[in-house]
Motif scaffolding. Structure first.
Motif: not given
Length: 341
Positions: A207-211, A213-214, A236-244, A286-291
């Motif tokens: 969760v912190s990792t994804l947060a 990035i966001i 969920r669909t196995g697509m790469p995140l492709q996050a800059d 990660a920020s609390i709001k991001g989490i």
């Protein structure tokens, strides 16, 4: 005549007592500080008795310093110097201040854990606020052995820190600070947050990792749950995140404003264009709001997003790649028109 002598000696004795009391008050009870507001002295491991006096001299009165030095000599302060951040309050005498110094009765500070992008930067912030060495702290946070003591590795240790403000003592050691951060982390990840993470199929670290990035994708708090939902759809669909932002982290170049195709080939586990799934760990604290945005993500079927061409900081979302290409073309055109490279 004898009666006069008795009175003389009595008055002389009383005068001596009064003089002695006045001197005691002057040196030990009159205001030590010459300032009109609370000031602080920071005593560290390298300080000696003389260096403590030197640190106190800019705010002390002459009488107060003389009284403190007398007390220090009498109570052998040089043999028992205690580190810390000590308050020097207006109106308090040398005796009160000396008791505080001698007994280690220091004042806490308000430590704010920042949303640092790297552990080196966190180490620098901690060293500026605490009696910690930045190089030693950075070395510890970059050590697998040290991180494993707290249940993390060097890639995930950023997830331990919850960016909030905590009351701690200035001379807190790194181990004690990590223990405090671990307690705060466990308190933050209460039953409700843990349940939501499990419902999303994620661990607290994920969760912190994804947060993280966001957080780097947008400063718009309202939009973060939408972005979280999009990335979860990709996972969920196995697509790469492709996050800059992960490319910027992999390159350690956080000033990049455009991510060109030539940058997407970097060989790094943080390259979410080449690798599917989440990167090994957070790309920042990660920020609390991001989490909370991840834990309370929006449910939708978007798989793509692109920054809006009005540079508002918001995004255009798309369900299909064709629609996404149209959004991306508008944004690229806006970048070119503004000469952003």
């Amino acid at each position: 005549m004898k009666r006069i002598n008795k009175k003389y000696y009595l008055y002389t004795a009383l005068g001596g007592v009064v003089l002695l009391a006045a001197l005691v008050y002057y040196f030990f009870f009159s205001a030590f500080s010459a300032q009109g507001e609370v000031s602080y002295v920071y005593i560290d491991d390298d300080d000696t008795q003389d260096s403590v006096f030197t640190k106190l001299s800019p705010v002390s009165s002459n009488a107060g310093m003389a009284g403190l030095q007398t007390l220090a000599r009498h109570w052998k302060y040089a043999e028992n110097i205690r580190t810390g951040r000590y308050a020097i309050r207006p109106g308090e005498g040398a005796l009160t201040l000396f008791r505080r110094l001698k007994n280690g009765q220091q004042e806490p500070i308000q430590l704010t854990i920042p949303e640092a992008r790297t552990m080196d930067r966190l180490a620098g912030t901690l060293a500026r606020r605490l009696m910690l060495d930045s190089a030693a702290t950075a070395q510890a946070l970059g050590s697998e052995e040290f991180c494993q003591r707290w249940g993390y590795d060097t890639a995930t240790v950023a997830a331990l820190f919850i960016p909030n403000t905590y009351e701690v003592y200035w001379n807190i050691g790194l181990d004690a600070l990590m223990q405090r951060m671990q307690r705060e982390h466990n308190r933050f990840w209460n039953g409700a947050r843990t349940a939501k993470a499990q419902a999303a199929g994620l661990t607290a670290n994920e969760v912190s990792t994804l947060a993280s990035i966001i957080d780097e994708e947008t400063a718009n708090t309202e939009e973060k749950p939408m972005i979280a939902g999009m990335y979860l759809n990709r996972l969920r669909t196995g697509m790469p995140l492709q996050a800059d932002p992960t490319i910027k982290f992999a390159l350690k170049d956080f000033a990049l404003r455009r991510i060109y195709n030539k940058l997407l080939t970097i060989d790094s586990p943080y390259n979410t264009y080449r690798n599917t799934g989440l990167p090994p760990g957070p790309i920042k604290i990660a920020s609390i709001k991001g989490i909370d945005a991840v834990l309370n993500h929006a449910e939708h079927d978007y798989l793509y997003m692109c920054a809006k061409e009005d540079f508002s900081g918001r995004h255009n979302f798309a369900r299909t790649y064709k629609e996404h290409l149209q959004n991306a073309a508008r944004y690229t055109r806006a970048l070119n028109e503004r000469g952003i490279k």
